[in-house]
Design an enzyme around this catalytic site. Sequence first.
Site, PDB file in Angstrom:
ATOM      1  N   SER A 120       0.813  -1.209   0.000  1.00 17.40           N
ATOM      2  CA  SER A 120       0.000   0.000   0.000  1.00 17.40           C
ATOM      3  C   SER A 120       0.856   1.273   0.000  1.00 17.40           C
ATOM      4  O   SER A 120       1.644   1.446  -0.912  1.00 17.40           O
ATOM      5  CB  SER A 120      -0.951  -0.057   1.188  1.00 17.40           C
ATOM      6  OG  SER A 120      -2.133   0.624   0.859  1.00 17.40           O
ATOM      7  N   HIS A 144      -7.965  -5.675   0.575  1.00 17.52           N
ATOM      8  CA  HIS A 144      -6.721  -4.953   0.821  1.00 17.52           C
ATOM      9  C   HIS A 144      -5.993  -5.501   2.053  1.00 17.52           C
ATOM     10  O   HIS A 144      -6.410  -5.259   3.182  1.00 17.52           O
ATOM     11  CB  HIS A 144      -7.097  -3.481   1.043  1.00 17.52           C
ATOM     12  CG  HIS A 144      -5.927  -2.545   1.071  1.00 17.52           C
ATOM     13  ND1 HIS A 144      -5.208  -2.227  -0.062  1.00 17.52           N
ATOM     14  CD2 HIS A 144      -5.355  -1.859   2.089  1.00 17.52           C
ATOM     15  CE1 HIS A 144      -4.260  -1.371   0.256  1.00 17.52           C
ATOM     16  NE2 HIS A 144      -4.315  -1.129   1.555  1.00 17.52           N
TER      17      HIS A 144
HETATM   18  C1  GCU Z   1      -5.304   4.812   2.120  1.00 20.56           C
HETATM   19  C2  GCU Z   1      -4.782   5.597   0.947  1.00 20.56           C
HETATM   20  C3  GCU Z   1      -4.062   4.695  -0.039  1.00 20.56           C
HETATM   21  C4  GCU Z   1      -3.037   3.857   0.665  1.00 20.56           C
HETATM   22  C5  GCU Z   1      -3.666   3.114   1.812  1.00 20.56           C
HETATM   23  C6  GCU Z   1      -2.670   2.317   2.662  1.00 20.56           C
HETATM   24  O1  GCU Z   1      -6.350   3.987   1.703  1.00 20.56           O
HETATM   25  O2  GCU Z   1      -5.843   6.279   0.344  1.00 20.56           O
HETATM   26  O3  GCU Z   1      -3.436   5.478  -1.028  1.00 20.56           O
HETATM   27  O4  GCU Z   1      -2.402   2.973  -0.238  1.00 20.56           O
HETATM   28  O5  GCU Z   1      -4.271   4.044   2.682  1.00 20.56           O
HETATM   29  O6  GCU Z   1      -1.509   2.673   2.754  1.00 20.56           O
HETATM   30  O7  GCU Z   1      -3.122   1.339   3.286  1.00 20.56           O
END
Ligand code: GCU
Length: 410
Positions: A245, A389
């Site tokens: 992420s 995710h």
């Molecule tokens: C949020 C953000 C993302 C990122 C994520 C993470 O959702 O909007 O861009 O990748 O956090 O780091 O888990």
Amino acid sequence: FLMALAVTHLAIGGDFPAPSKLPLKEDLPDPLVMLNGTKVSTKEQWLKERRPELKKLYEHYMFGVAPPAPKVNAKVDRVDPKALGGKATLKEVTLTFAGIEGPKIRVLLVVPNKRNGPAPVFVGINFAGNHAALDDPKIELNPNWIPGNYKGVKDNRATEASRGSQKDVWNIEDAIDRGYAVALFYAGDLDPDRKDAREGIQKHFGKEFDWSTIHVWAWSYSRVIDYLVTDPDIDASRIIAVGHSRMGKTTLLAVAFDERIAVAIPHQAGCGGTAPSRRRGDPGAESVKRINTSFPHWFNVRFKEFNEEPERLPFDQHCLIAMCAPRAVLLSNAEDDKWANPTGQFELLVAADPVYKLLGSKGVGSKKMPETGKLMASPLGYWIRAGKHSMNRDDWAVFLDFADRHVKGK
Ligand code: GCU
């Protein structure tokens, strides 16, 4: 005050056009065309002209400029030759920087005991401290600010209850069993992920460096590698970078900018990382405006000028992928994680392909997105699984297969 601000801005900026003066381009810019329109048709031109130009463009418009590496001093604090039931040797190493008082990076290095020669290594940047990656009461509890949503974190500090809470994210034992070392470090060692307080390493360097938080994190990767290449247990030619992420965004930047890294695995990185900044791909994916609003510290000030018109960016993220060429890059995703724009990511992989081909690499295995659960293991690789995710054990099974292919020739 305003004037001073404007001057600093200019001084940091270099001499590229203001965002509003850049042309609007709906399509992804051709990675093999220089900013002035010159076509790039040889490997030499790519390596000597276009790649360095892209680095400057990314610094200028998106991540800010980072300082050159200071001398890194490494202190091995502890060695446990019988970690993981005797399978591995665990080291805790502290990295400090010559002439800079305060900031340090704590590296947790776990190396398989069964191996012939130096081990290939996964280097990972974590969200919650090294102590969260293993159930091991001896690992130092990270003393820095840590986001409050992680297990055992009280008043933004780790407690004993934090230990091992990210074990299933890192799956260190699986990597060890397959002959890989794992080196981990905490992103917040050099820049805690806070928009409300700026307490990173930036204050130790001059104002000419406008490096954003993601650039500090990527720079940290490189400092960890400064150490790893000196450790005789590690094969410096087989370094694989992995991050999830926001740390996946960081991973791609680190690999694009640091040629010592052999393989990039930016997992579910999305906007500002492996997904297009232009509006395309999965509906509902995160936009440049949204990310700049929620996380203003991740990118530099100038990147916000693209909020309304990301089509003015002189690059898109396929150019950052292309900067890794000819090294292997795996874009790894999950079906329910549309926020990270899995479809747009595949489009970028195809758009980076001409650069891989120019450098003599096979590039992308197919122009069609692979089915869910089927690894496309070409140098420009792709993986999408069912689910949401997260980074988990199933993902690691794929990371290890991809690494086997690209650093062990399997
Ligand atoms: C949020 C953000 C993302 C990122 C994520 C993470 O959702 O909007 O861009 O990748 O956090 O780091 O888990």
